[in-house]
Design an enzyme around this catalytic site. Sequence first.
Site, PDB file in Angstrom:
ATOM      1  N   ARG A  68       0.841  -1.191   0.000  1.00 47.47           N
ATOM      2  CA  ARG A  68       0.000   0.000   0.000  1.00 47.47           C
ATOM      3  C   ARG A  68       0.883   1.251   0.000  1.00 47.47           C
ATOM      4  O   ARG A  68       1.993   1.237   0.555  1.00 47.47           O
ATOM      5  CB  ARG A  68      -0.924  -0.007   1.215  1.00 47.47           C
ATOM      6  CG  ARG A  68      -1.937  -1.154   1.184  1.00 47.47           C
ATOM      7  CD  ARG A  68      -2.994  -0.996   2.257  1.00 47.47           C
ATOM      8  NE  ARG A  68      -3.961  -2.083   2.208  1.00 47.47           N
ATOM      9  CZ  ARG A  68      -4.992  -2.148   1.369  1.00 47.47           C
ATOM     10  NH1 ARG A  68      -5.185  -1.166   0.488  1.00 47.47           N
ATOM     11  NH2 ARG A  68      -5.828  -3.169   1.394  1.00 47.47           N
ATOM     12  N   ASP A 108      -5.525 -13.175   7.161  1.00 48.64           N
ATOM     13  CA  ASP A 108      -6.871 -13.591   6.764  1.00 48.64           C
ATOM     14  C   ASP A 108      -7.873 -12.446   6.774  1.00 48.64           C
ATOM     15  O   ASP A 108      -8.654 -12.294   5.829  1.00 48.64           O
ATOM     16  CB  ASP A 108      -7.381 -14.692   7.714  1.00 48.64           C
ATOM     17  CG  ASP A 108      -6.657 -16.014   7.533  1.00 48.64           C
ATOM     18  OD1 ASP A 108      -5.977 -16.172   6.507  1.00 48.64           O
ATOM     19  OD2 ASP A 108      -6.769 -16.871   8.426  1.00 48.64           O
ATOM     20  N   LYS A 109      -7.855 -11.659   7.838  1.00 50.50           N
ATOM     21  CA  LYS A 109      -8.889 -10.643   7.984  1.00 50.50           C
ATOM     22  C   LYS A 109      -8.776  -9.532   6.945  1.00 50.50           C
ATOM     23  O   LYS A 109      -9.713  -8.767   6.743  1.00 50.50           O
ATOM     24  CB  LYS A 109      -8.877 -10.058   9.394  1.00 50.50           C
ATOM     25  CG  LYS A 109      -7.665  -9.198   9.724  1.00 50.50           C
ATOM     26  CD  LYS A 109      -7.753  -8.640  11.143  1.00 50.50           C
ATOM     27  CE  LYS A 109      -7.687  -9.741  12.162  1.00 50.50           C
ATOM     28  NZ  LYS A 109      -7.628  -9.241  13.553  1.00 50.50           N
ATOM     29  N   HIS A 132      -3.918 -19.881   2.304  1.00 52.31           N
ATOM     30  CA  HIS A 132      -4.971 -20.367   3.200  1.00 52.31           C
ATOM     31  C   HIS A 132      -6.289 -19.992   2.551  1.00 52.31           C
ATOM     32  O   HIS A 132      -6.448 -18.873   2.058  1.00 52.31           O
ATOM     33  CB  HIS A 132      -4.845 -19.736   4.586  1.00 52.31           C
ATOM     34  CG  HIS A 132      -5.857 -20.204   5.585  1.00 52.31           C
ATOM     35  ND1 HIS A 132      -6.217 -21.523   5.730  1.00 52.31           N
ATOM     36  CD2 HIS A 132      -6.604 -19.519   6.495  1.00 52.31           C
ATOM     37  CE1 HIS A 132      -7.126 -21.635   6.692  1.00 52.31           C
ATOM     38  NE2 HIS A 132      -7.378 -20.434   7.165  1.00 52.31           N
TER      39      HIS A 132
END
EC number: 1.1.1.86
Length: 492
Positions: A68, A108-109, A132
């Site tokens: 980013r 993951d989040k 994952h």
Amino acid sequence: MANYFNSLNLRQQLAQLGQCRFMDRSEFSDGCNYIKDWNIVILGCGAQGLNQGLNMRDSGLNIAYALRPEAIAQKRASWQKATDNGFKVGTFEELIPSADLVLNLTPDKQHSNVVSAVMPLMKQGATLSYSHGFNIVEEGMQIRPDITVIMVAPKCPGTEVREEYKRGFGVPTLIAVHPENDPNGDGLDIAKAYASATGGDRAGVLQSSFIAEVKSDLMGEQTILCGMLQTGAILGYEKMVADGVEPGYAAKLIQQGWETVTEALKHGGITNMMDRLSNPAKIKAFEIAEDLKDILQPLFEKHMDDIISGEFSRTMMQDWANDDANLLRWRAETGETGFENAPVSSEHIDEQTYFDKGIFLVAMIKAGVELAFDTMVSAGIVEESAYYESLHETPLIANTIARKRLYEMNVVISDTAEYGCYLFNHAAVPLLRDYVNAMSPEYLGAGLKDSSNSVDNLQLIAINDAIRHTAVEYVGAELRGYMTDMKSIVGA
């Protein structure tokens, strides 16, 4: 987005859960040539992102990192790690449009937001990879139909991925292709090449499914890999201190004990770990493990049920939306436990002493591995997948506790694993506390008295048979044998 697994009918669910094939070494004869000239962009420069990238570059692939703008402008840790290692770094807009393969190795989040941001930038026919499958399976992320979606999941922490590669080997790896996103029919070829580039083909590759990976991974990390180790550490420490054991010694016996007993597990399974005990201690560890299994089986089954149904993911994602309120509170509470705050002991403990005075620790590992494995298999997960998500990874997690106790474990594992660990721990501690408190000090901290080493021969024979003749021991011996054979081939 809707849970992808729950959108399938029962037959489709069972077929996906049951996908698992141990791939032959000959299937990787082309190495990583299939993606040799591709532009490969990695999203995320954490432990997996950095170490997979280093391996892939050393295998001759073109690797860059998309971060980013604020991470680049502020020279955050991700930017620092990528640039320190000589990688090209740019923004999503700069790198994604020309990428042939995008590796999503963010937490993951962050997956939904990250994938939503990069998908419009990806060129027609590109490939998106995960390590994952939570975003696909539990969140139901829908990917543009022209994009191929694969998974390459090394079965260990990122640092181990790099160290094994540098030794000329690799780590066992799971690969999969999302059946909804394989427009050109070459998803498996891409995944094989990627796995080869990280060194996974040298240790063994399982061809699985996104669903089988997610459901087994969640179950393993919540129960034996993290939940049982945390529960055993907290209760075992409390028990020893109550019995008059010096706090520093008690903490060290557990902290280093997990690593020591699971090192025996790594090399020879439950059989070898139990064989490190004296005959009387082995009998007692077996009996304790059977008691623990009786107490904990309903809890293991509840975790498996909630994982299969999606209930676990639903409640965890609610916590994500609530700024991780529960996760952060549970993390802080863990940091206040007696085990975490015990003094550091400099007293030397001999390797065998961890077994002799840690009978309860051995029993916890035996019970946890067998319960996790058997519960996964009963839910339709293939034995090889269940093995890698139970016995195989336990020593790797124990190693993190040996460094900085539970803090280190919970830093290294994903937030998803940490959340599930706390759920299990909060239920397991009250279930086991009375049992642990009632144990003789001989089983944790003191060791058996030396007065007699005699045992009943028939009882010992029966227990040895029961230890050796289980499904997890059979499949474990086969898979460990494969890894040993591969090391011999690679080293030749």
